[in-house]
Design a protein around this motif. Structure first.
Motif, PDB file in Angstrom:
ATOM      1  N   MET A 149      -3.624  65.746 144.467  1.00 59.40           N
ATOM      2  CA  MET A 149      -3.063  66.848 144.114  1.00 59.40           C
ATOM      3  C   MET A 149      -2.277  66.769 142.809  1.00 59.40           C
ATOM      4  O   MET A 149      -1.322  65.864 142.715  1.00 59.40           O
ATOM      5  N   ARG A 150      -1.888  67.976 142.187  1.00 58.85           N
ATOM      6  CA  ARG A 150      -1.138  68.099 140.875  1.00 58.85           C
ATOM      7  C   ARG A 150       0.238  68.089 141.331  1.00 58.85           C
ATOM      8  O   ARG A 150       0.542  68.949 142.134  1.00 58.85           O
ATOM      9  N   LEU A 151       1.136  67.383 140.623  1.00 58.68           N
ATOM     10  CA  LEU A 151       2.471  67.313 140.598  1.00 58.68           C
ATOM     11  C   LEU A 151       3.070  68.492 139.648  1.00 58.68           C
ATOM     12  O   LEU A 151       3.007  68.262 138.632  1.00 58.68           O
ATOM     13  N   VAL A 152       3.907  69.075 140.263  1.00 57.95           N
ATOM     14  CA  VAL A 152       4.630  70.116 139.582  1.00 57.95           C
ATOM     15  C   VAL A 152       6.015  69.838 139.769  1.00 57.95           C
ATOM     16  O   VAL A 152       6.652  70.181 141.022  1.00 57.95           O
ATOM     17  N   HIS A 153       7.156  69.712 138.649  1.00 58.59           N
ATOM     18  CA  HIS A 153       8.112  69.176 138.801  1.00 58.59           C
ATOM     19  C   HIS A 153       9.071  69.292 137.647  1.00 58.59           C
ATOM     20  O   HIS A 153       8.524  69.340 136.565  1.00 58.59           O
ATOM     21  N   ASN A 154      10.419  69.948 137.443  1.00 62.22           N
ATOM     22  CA  ASN A 154      11.110  70.138 136.444  1.00 62.22           C
ATOM     23  C   ASN A 154      11.213  68.647 135.718  1.00 62.22           C
ATOM     24  O   ASN A 154      11.378  68.622 134.465  1.00 62.22           O
ATOM     25  N   SER A 155      11.257  67.693 136.461  1.00 63.82           N
ATOM     26  CA  SER A 155      11.257  66.338 136.027  1.00 63.82           C
ATOM     27  C   SER A 155      10.308  65.694 136.459  1.00 63.82           C
ATOM     28  O   SER A 155      10.392  64.794 137.697  1.00 63.82           O
ATOM     29  N   LEU A 156       9.001  65.841 136.130  1.00 59.77           N
ATOM     30  CA  LEU A 156       7.818  65.091 136.508  1.00 59.77           C
ATOM     31  C   LEU A 156       7.898  63.739 136.933  1.00 59.77           C
ATOM     32  O   LEU A 156       7.451  63.120 137.988  1.00 59.77           O
ATOM     33  N   HIS A 157       8.521  62.920 135.935  1.00 61.35           N
ATOM     34  CA  HIS A 157       8.560  61.815 136.031  1.00 61.35           C
ATOM     35  C   HIS A 157       9.301  61.137 137.416  1.00 61.35           C
ATOM     36  O   HIS A 157       8.847  60.263 138.099  1.00 61.35           O
ATOM     37  N   GLU A 158      10.404  61.935 137.720  1.00 63.33           N
ATOM     38  CA  GLU A 158      11.000  61.446 138.816  1.00 63.33           C
ATOM     39  C   GLU A 158      10.300  61.616 140.115  1.00 63.33           C
ATOM     40  O   GLU A 158      10.536  60.873 140.999  1.00 63.33           O
ATOM     41  N   GLU A 159       9.376  62.473 140.205  1.00 68.83           N
ATOM     42  CA  GLU A 159       8.483  62.956 141.213  1.00 68.83           C
ATOM     43  C   GLU A 159       7.677  61.964 141.412  1.00 68.83           C
ATOM     44  O   GLU A 159       7.226  61.307 142.499  1.00 68.83           O
ATOM     45  N   VAL A 160       6.979  61.549 140.233  1.00 65.20           N
ATOM     46  CA  VAL A 160       6.053  60.427 140.224  1.00 65.20           C
ATOM     47  C   VAL A 160       6.721  59.257 140.698  1.00 65.20           C
ATOM     48  O   VAL A 160       5.906  58.122 141.384  1.00 65.20           O
ATOM     49  N   ALA A 161       7.893  58.816 140.196  1.00 63.14           N
ATOM     50  CA  ALA A 161       8.420  57.594 140.542  1.00 63.14           C
ATOM     51  C   ALA A 161       8.560  57.662 142.118  1.00 63.14           C
ATOM     52  O   ALA A 161       8.412  56.704 143.020  1.00 63.14           O
ATOM     53  N   ALA A 162       9.030  58.777 142.794  1.00 66.41           N
ATOM     54  CA  ALA A 162       9.245  58.927 144.270  1.00 66.41           C
ATOM     55  C   ALA A 162       7.741  58.727 145.168  1.00 66.41           C
ATOM     56  O   ALA A 162       8.070  57.844 145.869  1.00 66.41           O
ATOM     57  N   ARG A 163       6.756  59.227 144.403  1.00 64.27           N
ATOM     58  CA  ARG A 163       5.548  58.939 145.083  1.00 64.27           C
ATOM     59  C   ARG A 163       5.181  57.432 145.042  1.00 64.27           C
ATOM     60  O   ARG A 163       4.469  56.851 146.215  1.00 64.27           O
ATOM     61  N   LEU A 164       5.305  56.834 143.744  1.00 64.12           N
ATOM     62  CA  LEU A 164       5.035  55.573 143.701  1.00 64.12           C
ATOM     63  C   LEU A 164       5.826  54.421 144.603  1.00 64.12           C
ATOM     64  O   LEU A 164       5.388  53.561 145.198  1.00 64.12           O
TER      65      LEU A 164
ATOM     66  N   ILE B   1      -2.029  63.780 136.496  1.00 60.02           N
ATOM     67  CA  ILE B   1      -0.939  63.495 135.344  1.00 60.02           C
ATOM     68  C   ILE B   1      -1.472  62.811 134.256  1.00 60.02           C
ATOM     69  O   ILE B   1      -2.376  61.991 134.302  1.00 60.02           O
ATOM     70  N   SER B   2      -0.589  62.949 133.124  1.00 60.61           N
ATOM     71  CA  SER B   2      -0.851  62.066 131.918  1.00 60.61           C
ATOM     72  C   SER B   2      -0.335  60.882 132.169  1.00 60.61           C
ATOM     73  O   SER B   2       0.466  60.648 133.166  1.00 60.61           O
ATOM     74  N   ARG B   3      -0.516  59.872 131.239  1.00 60.73           N
ATOM     75  CA  ARG B   3      -0.201  58.677 131.194  1.00 60.73           C
ATOM     76  C   ARG B   3       1.556  58.473 130.882  1.00 60.73           C
ATOM     77  O   ARG B   3       2.178  57.720 131.227  1.00 60.73           O
ATOM     78  N   THR B   4       1.777  59.503 130.026  1.00 58.70           N
ATOM     79  CA  THR B   4       3.353  59.679 129.811  1.00 58.70           C
ATOM     80  C   THR B   4       4.195  59.541 130.878  1.00 58.70           C
ATOM     81  O   THR B   4       5.209  58.981 131.148  1.00 58.70           O
ATOM     82  N   PRO B   5       4.203  60.738 131.787  1.00 66.15           N
ATOM     83  CA  PRO B   5       5.326  60.602 132.833  1.00 66.15           C
ATOM     84  C   PRO B   5       4.962  59.501 133.847  1.00 66.15           C
ATOM     85  O   PRO B   5       5.978  59.068 134.416  1.00 66.15           O
ATOM     86  N   LEU B   6       3.835  58.896 134.017  1.00 64.50           N
ATOM     87  CA  LEU B   6       3.833  57.714 134.636  1.00 64.50           C
ATOM     88  C   LEU B   6       4.164  56.398 134.246  1.00 64.50           C
ATOM     89  O   LEU B   6       4.853  55.712 134.874  1.00 64.50           O
ATOM     90  N   ARG B   7       4.172  56.315 132.817  1.00 63.06           N
ATOM     91  CA  ARG B   7       5.123  55.254 132.140  1.00 63.06           C
ATOM     92  C   ARG B   7       6.403  55.519 132.440  1.00 63.06           C
ATOM     93  O   ARG B   7       7.138  54.532 132.531  1.00 63.06           O
ATOM     94  N   GLU B   8       6.974  56.594 132.257  1.00 65.46           N
ATOM     95  CA  GLU B   8       8.374  56.843 132.468  1.00 65.46           C
ATOM     96  C   GLU B   8       8.827  56.700 133.817  1.00 65.46           C
ATOM     97  O   GLU B   8       9.879  56.121 134.095  1.00 65.46           O
ATOM     98  N   ALA B   9       8.047  56.895 134.826  1.00 65.36           N
ATOM     99  CA  ALA B   9       8.317  56.666 136.234  1.00 65.36           C
ATOM    100  C   ALA B   9       8.235  55.126 136.424  1.00 65.36           C
ATOM    101  O   ALA B   9       8.989  54.666 137.049  1.00 65.36           O
ATOM    102  N   LEU B  10       7.399  54.561 135.645  1.00 61.83           N
ATOM    103  CA  LEU B  10       7.057  52.944 135.875  1.00 61.83           C
ATOM    104  C   LEU B  10       8.601  52.238 135.249  1.00 61.83           C
ATOM    105  O   LEU B  10       8.925  51.377 135.725  1.00 61.83           O
TER     106      LEU B  10
END
Length: 222
Positions: free
Chosen positions: A1-16, A42-51
């Motif tokens: 499921m595609r994530l859509v959020h004003n601060s995408l990396h924060e939502e990715v962090a929450a999922r992880l 998602i791309s690797r950029t928000p994922l890396r920010e989440a990490l």
């Protein structure tokens, strides 16, 4: 499921974070960025920010040239963290006893009634959820954002241990009595008593975990 959020990396962090706490990403396991990016669309950029966020929280560790791994909590970590949490949550109970209104105490009483029902039915997952809600309510009643912030950070680390202390023999009943002691002190507006009861509660949680670890080692053998 595609994530859509004003601060995408924060939502990715929450999922992880959720995947780590549920054990889907196990302690010590390699974080496969390529696979996760594909899973989350998602791309690797928000994922890396989440990490980076999770690394700062202590949930993930980064090893140069190797990547990221889910952090592991040792017995020494627990020995060091629990006294600090006991101290901080004890102080929350102290301040909550001073600030709680009659309506606040009525709401807490309802939570404790649920807790007792779940204990009698041995519904451990539901008990754990009610237990967490009570701790959160007391922290909120304390009204001290600095205490709340530090406790939240420490709880994330402790949660990595996949705590099962309520499965220790007799622990469920003991935990309930400890909670009732804290609540009795809060109702009496006994700040010192509430603090002592909460510190005892957290200290005994650590003792239960230590007992479980000993039992597991004895079953596995040398």
């Amino acid at each position: 499921m595609r994530l859509v959020h004003n601060s995408l990396h924060e939502e990715v962090a929450a999922r992880l974070r959720e995947r780590i706490f549920e054990g889907e990403l196990a302690p010590g396991s390699f974080v496969d960025e390529v696979q996760l990016a594909a899973d989350l669309a998602i791309s690797r950029t928000p994922l890396r920010e989440a990490l980076k966020v999770l690394t700062a929280e202590g949930l993930v560790r980064h090893e140069p040239r190797r990547g990221c791994f889910v952090a592991q909590v040792t017995e020494q970590d627990l020995d060091e963290i629990f006294p600090v949490i006991a101290l901080l949550e004890g102080r929350c109970a102290y301040e909550a006893a001073q600030h709680a209104s009659d309506a606040d105490l009525q709401a807490l009483e309802a939570l404790h009634e649920r807790l007792a029902r779940f204990a009698r039915a041995r519904r451990i997952n539901d008990y754990y959820a009610a237990n967490f809600a009570i701790h959160e309510a007391i922290i909120e009643l304390a009204g001290n954002r600095w205490l709340a912030q530090v406790i939240t950070d420490l709880r994330r680390i402790v949660k990595l241990a996949r705590l099962q202390q309520l499965h220790a023999p007799g622990r469920l009943e003991q935990s309930l009595q400890e909670h009732l002691s804290v609540f009795a002190a809060l109702k009496a507006r006994d700040a010192v008593g509430a603090e002592a009861a909460m510190r005892t509660h957290l200290t005994r949680q650590r003792e239960a975990l230590r007992e479980l670890a000993r039992n597991q080692r004895s079953r596995i053998g040398p």
